[in-house]
Every structure is written in C-alpha cells, then in structure tokens.
Design a protein around this motif. Structure first.
Motif, PDB file in Angstrom:
ATOM      1  N   GLU A 120     -38.508 -28.116  57.027  1.00 21.28           N
ATOM      2  CA  GLU A 120     -37.827 -28.928  56.017  1.00 21.28           C
ATOM      3  C   GLU A 120     -38.646 -28.993  54.730  1.00 21.28           C
ATOM      4  O   GLU A 120     -38.103 -28.869  53.617  1.00 21.28           O
ATOM      5  N   GLY A 121     -39.965 -29.177  54.870  1.00 19.55           N
ATOM      6  CA  GLY A 121     -40.810 -29.284  53.689  1.00 19.55           C
ATOM      7  C   GLY A 121     -40.842 -28.009  52.881  1.00 19.55           C
ATOM      8  O   GLY A 121     -40.732 -28.038  51.643  1.00 19.55           O
ATOM      9  N   ALA A 122     -40.991 -26.861  53.552  1.00 28.86           N
ATOM     10  CA  ALA A 122     -41.032 -25.581  52.843  1.00 28.86           C
ATOM     11  C   ALA A 122     -39.700 -25.294  52.169  1.00 28.86           C
ATOM     12  O   ALA A 122     -39.654 -24.780  51.035  1.00 28.86           O
ATOM     13  N   THR A 123     -38.601 -25.609  52.825  1.00 25.03           N
ATOM     14  CA  THR A 123     -37.282 -25.373  52.247  1.00 25.03           C
ATOM     15  C   THR A 123     -37.080 -26.197  50.983  1.00 25.03           C
ATOM     16  O   THR A 123     -36.659 -25.675  49.936  1.00 25.03           O
ATOM     17  N   MET A 124     -37.376 -27.494  51.054  1.00 26.32           N
ATOM     18  CA  MET A 124     -37.188 -28.345  49.883  1.00 26.32           C
ATOM     19  C   MET A 124     -38.131 -27.959  48.754  1.00 26.32           C
ATOM     20  O   MET A 124     -37.770 -28.040  47.577  1.00 26.32           O
ATOM     21  N   ALA A 125     -39.345 -27.520  49.095  1.00 29.99           N
ATOM     22  CA  ALA A 125     -40.297 -27.121  48.062  1.00 29.99           C
ATOM     23  C   ALA A 125     -39.803 -25.892  47.305  1.00 29.99           C
ATOM     24  O   ALA A 125     -39.714 -25.901  46.071  1.00 29.99           O
ATOM     25  N   VAL A 126     -39.472 -24.831  48.023  1.00 31.50           N
ATOM     26  CA  VAL A 126     -39.064 -23.584  47.367  1.00 31.50           C
ATOM     27  C   VAL A 126     -37.735 -23.759  46.637  1.00 31.50           C
ATOM     28  O   VAL A 126     -37.491 -23.116  45.606  1.00 31.50           O
ATOM     29  N   ASN A 127     -36.887 -24.651  47.117  1.00 32.38           N
ATOM     30  CA  ASN A 127     -35.617 -24.897  46.431  1.00 32.38           C
ATOM     31  C   ASN A 127     -35.802 -25.563  45.068  1.00 32.38           C
ATOM     32  O   ASN A 127     -34.844 -25.673  44.303  1.00 32.38           O
ATOM     33  N   GLN A 128     -37.012 -25.997  44.751  1.00 30.47           N
ATOM     34  CA  GLN A 128     -37.292 -26.578  43.441  1.00 30.47           C
ATOM     35  C   GLN A 128     -37.697 -25.527  42.410  1.00 30.47           C
ATOM     36  O   GLN A 128     -37.896 -25.849  41.237  1.00 30.47           O
ATOM     37  N   LEU A 129     -37.835 -24.276  42.836  1.00 35.05           N
ATOM     38  CA  LEU A 129     -38.404 -23.256  41.959  1.00 35.05           C
ATOM     39  C   LEU A 129     -37.477 -22.851  40.821  1.00 35.05           C
ATOM     40  O   LEU A 129     -37.944 -22.412  39.762  1.00 35.05           O
ATOM     41  N   ASP A 130     -36.164 -22.981  40.990  1.00 33.01           N
ATOM     42  CA  ASP A 130     -35.238 -22.549  39.940  1.00 33.01           C
ATOM     43  C   ASP A 130     -35.539 -23.191  38.599  1.00 33.01           C
ATOM     44  O   ASP A 130     -35.484 -22.535  37.556  1.00 33.01           O
ATOM     45  N   ARG A 131     -35.857 -24.486  38.597  1.00 36.95           N
ATOM     46  CA  ARG A 131     -36.108 -25.181  37.329  1.00 36.95           C
ATOM     47  C   ARG A 131     -37.354 -24.629  36.635  1.00 36.95           C
ATOM     48  O   ARG A 131     -37.452 -24.679  35.412  1.00 36.95           O
ATOM     49  N   VAL A 132     -38.305 -24.116  37.415  1.00 35.80           N
ATOM     50  CA  VAL A 132     -39.514 -23.530  36.834  1.00 35.80           C
ATOM     51  C   VAL A 132     -39.197 -22.152  36.255  1.00 35.80           C
ATOM     52  O   VAL A 132     -39.616 -21.815  35.143  1.00 35.80           O
ATOM     53  N   LEU A 133     -38.443 -21.362  36.988  1.00 33.99           N
ATOM     54  CA  LEU A 133     -38.128 -20.003  36.552  1.00 33.99           C
ATOM     55  C   LEU A 133     -37.238 -19.985  35.312  1.00 33.99           C
ATOM     56  O   LEU A 133     -37.419 -19.161  34.412  1.00 33.99           O
ATOM     57  N   GLU A 134     -36.276 -20.890  35.260  1.00 38.54           N
ATOM     58  CA  GLU A 134     -35.320 -20.891  34.157  1.00 38.54           C
ATOM     59  C   GLU A 134     -35.868 -21.515  32.891  1.00 38.54           C
ATOM     60  O   GLU A 134     -35.444 -21.188  31.790  1.00 38.54           O
ATOM     61  N   GLY A 135     -36.821 -22.429  33.015  1.00 38.31           N
ATOM     62  CA  GLY A 135     -37.244 -23.237  31.880  1.00 38.31           C
ATOM     63  C   GLY A 135     -36.362 -24.471  31.799  1.00 38.31           C
ATOM     64  O   GLY A 135     -35.187 -24.452  32.185  1.00 38.31           O
ATOM     65  N   LEU A 136     -36.923 -25.565  31.291  1.00 42.27           N
ATOM     66  CA  LEU A 136     -36.216 -26.842  31.360  1.00 42.27           C
ATOM     67  C   LEU A 136     -34.920 -26.845  30.580  1.00 42.27           C
ATOM     68  O   LEU A 136     -33.913 -27.392  31.027  1.00 42.27           O
ATOM     69  N   ARG A 137     -34.915 -26.269  29.392  1.00 41.60           N
ATOM     70  CA  ARG A 137     -33.690 -26.324  28.585  1.00 41.60           C
ATOM     71  C   ARG A 137     -32.565 -25.530  29.246  1.00 41.60           C
ATOM     72  O   ARG A 137     -31.423 -25.987  29.314  1.00 41.60           O
ATOM     73  N   ALA A 138     -32.859 -24.344  29.739  1.00 42.12           N
ATOM     74  CA  ALA A 138     -31.826 -23.549  30.403  1.00 42.12           C
ATOM     75  C   ALA A 138     -31.352 -24.219  31.677  1.00 42.12           C
ATOM     76  O   ALA A 138     -30.173 -24.159  32.037  1.00 42.12           O
ATOM     77  N   TYR A 139     -32.270 -24.894  32.366  1.00 39.82           N
ATOM     78  CA  TYR A 139     -31.941 -25.507  33.648  1.00 39.82           C
ATOM     79  C   TYR A 139     -31.131 -26.789  33.490  1.00 39.82           C
ATOM     80  O   TYR A 139     -30.211 -27.052  34.267  1.00 39.82           O
ATOM     81  N   ALA A 140     -31.460 -27.609  32.472  1.00 37.05           N
ATOM     82  CA  ALA A 140     -30.906 -28.963  32.447  1.00 37.05           C
ATOM     83  C   ALA A 140     -30.238 -29.379  31.150  1.00 37.05           C
ATOM     84  O   ALA A 140     -29.524 -30.384  31.139  1.00 37.05           O
ATOM     85  N   ALA A 141     -30.455 -28.669  30.058  1.00 35.47           N
ATOM     86  CA  ALA A 141     -29.899 -29.117  28.774  1.00 35.47           C
ATOM     87  C   ALA A 141     -28.379 -29.145  28.820  1.00 35.47           C
ATOM     88  O   ALA A 141     -27.728 -28.203  29.302  1.00 35.47           O
ATOM     89  N   GLY A 142     -27.795 -30.231  28.329  1.00 33.69           N
ATOM     90  CA  GLY A 142     -26.350 -30.352  28.251  1.00 33.69           C
ATOM     91  C   GLY A 142     -25.665 -30.711  29.542  1.00 33.69           C
ATOM     92  O   GLY A 142     -24.441 -30.885  29.572  1.00 33.69           O
ATOM     93  N   ARG A 143     -26.413 -30.888  30.618  1.00 30.04           N
ATOM     94  CA  ARG A 143     -25.805 -31.191  31.920  1.00 30.04           C
ATOM     95  C   ARG A 143     -25.715 -32.690  32.190  1.00 30.04           C
ATOM     96  O   ARG A 143     -25.092 -33.100  33.160  1.00 30.04           O
TER      97      ARG A 143
END
Length: 326
Positions: free
Chosen positions: A146-169
């Motif tokens: 469970e810990g490894a799954t939740m950890a790696v599932n957080q990687l998208d926000r790092v790869l995309e950059g904050l603005r691409a990941y969350a801006a306007g949402r």
C-alpha cells in the motif's frame, strides 16, 4: 494512477511494482535520482521523505527518513550497488537508525529500478528481492504494498510540473482510502506568503470567511507545536443560522512547508480529524496539499457530503486575491 500492478512471488521471494508514465525515460530517471525530486513522492501520503545524504554512485549511500503527522520518524538507507544511466540502478534497502546505520534486526532487501520507453512515455519496473519468505511476509504485513503504491502514484505531479498538473483545476478532492482524503489546490503566490496566510490571524480573517452571508467572528491562532487555535463563524446581521466553529492543536510545524493540526467542532463530542498541510512552490506558484485523516468511513462521508470541496474552493479563490494585495 501510474501504478498498474503490484505482485508478490513467495517462491522467487520478490515483490514487483509496475508503473506507466506519460514522460520520457530520461525525465523519470531524473525524478528517481535527484533527491529533491525523489523526496516529493517517495514517502506515502502522511509520511513524506527527507533525504539527508545521496551519493549516487556504486558504493555510495543514501540516508533518509519519513516523518509521520505526529512527528515520528522512520529511518532508512540505500547502498547503491550499480548504476546504468538512464536504464537502471540497484540498491540494498535497509531500515536504519537516526544515523543511517542499517538495522539488521529488520529485513534488508535488494531493489532493482528499471526504466524502459513505451509508446506513451515510459515504464518503471521495481523488483524487490528478499532473503526469505518470512522477510517478504513481514514487510507486506507492515504495509509495503500500500505504501509503495501510494508513493509512486504521487509522481505525476513531479513529472508534469505544478502548473501543468494543477493550474485551472480548482480544488480537487481525492479519496485515498476509508479514512484519508487528499485536497489539492494550486495558488498563484510564493510559499512564504501562503504559509503566512495559514498562520497569521490578520490574513486568515481575510480569506477563511466561511459560506456566503457569514463572517469569521473568532480567529485565535498559536502556531507553535503544542499551541492551540480556535475559529468561529456566524451569520452577518439579519442572516439565518447559528454560530459554529472549530478548535484544535498544532502537532507539527516545519515552516514554511508543513503543519499538522487536529480539528474538532467546538462544543460537540464529535471526534477530531488530523489535518496535514503541505506546501510546495514551483515557478512562483504554490501547491497546497491537505491530507485529512478521519476517524472512520462514516465520518468521512458525512463531511464530504456537506459540500466541503466547494466551500474550500471559494476560500482559496479569496486567498489568491488576498495574496495579490500583500
């Protein structure tokens, strides 16, 4: 979610995690081999990682710890066995003490991180090799899957950059499990100002106003660890409704990045929630991540049904306006 599969093989003594990313191999490699990027996702929600050393070369070592919402620290270390940039690296992964010395009373495992290109981007294959079936069973029982799954599932926000990941949402609410909810909102403004806006009464009173037609009548904050706070809202003159409020205690404070508080509805016997606020700045914008721990699923669902997300979005929109004028 990036993680597509996690399997254990008691005969081969392995656990294998597979994840897909819409990013090239080189970008994913950078996230796993730069400690400042790695610590943004390696710890699961509520247990962020901090790497205090990172000698990324065969024979080198990395030392890290994960900090719980209540301030407990779990220490670990990696010994790098091989590096083949940008396709793979291999480590000995161990539980450790506060100095980074491996704890031989707990399982030590060998982990191989492999990165391959795909039509959509890249694939991570992380294979952990254990020395015995008992060691595999022990770490699985400790919540490693469970810990490894939740950890790696957080990687998208790092790869995309904050603005691409969350801006306007706007304000996003994710149900992580029966008792945990994660709220995210990108705020246009530097981290120091966003932190102050969560700590200083004169700023809080300008944006945490409650529903339309209500005002914040009490705002008392002692932000140091062990300090208490109290908020209260009441309808403006002529409005309907009864005053309500929340109170709680600060359990952890790491300015300007993390603050953990309890939250209790004043004057009730309702159980408290645990609110874990994390801030991260990139390119002049700050991502607010609020991890809320509820006592049970029923309480979680009751709170979400109140329209909490919409109310928080109205407040965060006000916050951006306040920061623009500071």
């Amino acid at each position: 979610m990036p993680v597509t599969d996690v399997t254990t093989d008691p005969e081969a003594l392995t656990m294998t995690l597979t994840a897909q990313f819409a990013a090239p191999v080189e970008r994913v490699w950078d996230a796993f081999t730069d400690p400042r990027q790695l610590e943004r996702f390696w710890g699961p929600p509520g247990w962020p990682a901090t790497f205090t050393s990172f000698d990324f070369a065969p024979g080198g070592r990395a030392i890290y710890h994960m900090t719980s919402p209540r301030g407990e620290k779990a220490y670990g270390s990696w010994e790098f066995l091989s590096v083949a940039e940008p396709r793979s690296f291999e480590v000995l992964d161990a539980f450790a003490d506060e100095n980074g010395t491996p704890n031989t009373d707990l399982p030590v495992s060998r982990m191989v991180f492999s990165f391959d290109g795909t039509e959509q981007g890249s694939e991570l294959r992380n294979v952990t090799y254990f020395t015995s079936a008992e060691a595999l069973e022990q770490v699985v029982g400790m919540g490693m899957i469970e810990g490894a799954t939740m950890a790696v599932n957080q990687l998208d926000r790092v790869l995309e950059g904050l603005r691409a990941y969350a801006a306007g949402r706007g304000t996003q609410t994710e149900i992580l499990d029966d008792t945990h909810v994660r709220i995210t909102r990108l705020i246009e403004g530097p981290i120091d100002l966003v932190w102050r806006a969560h700590q200083e009464p004169e700023l809080l009173e300008k944006w945490m106003l409650g529903p339309d037609g209500w005002r914040m009548s009490v705002c008392e904050v002692d932000p140091k660890v062990g300090g208490r706070y109290r908020y209260q809202w009441e309808p403006v003159e002529g409005g309907e409704g009864e005053a309500f409020g929340f109170d709680g205690e600060t359990l952890l404070s790491d300015a300007p990045r993390r603050a953990v508080t309890t939250e209790h509805m004043t004057g009730t016997d309702y159980p408290s929630t645990l609110n874990d606020l994390n801030l991260y700045e990139e390119d002049g914008a700050t991502l607010i991540t609020l991890l809320i721990e509820y006592p049970d699923k029923e309480t979680r669902d009751i709170v979400l049904a109140t329209g909490m997300t919409d109310g928080m979005e109205a407040s965060y929109a006000r916050l951006e306006g306040v920061l623009a004028g500071v």
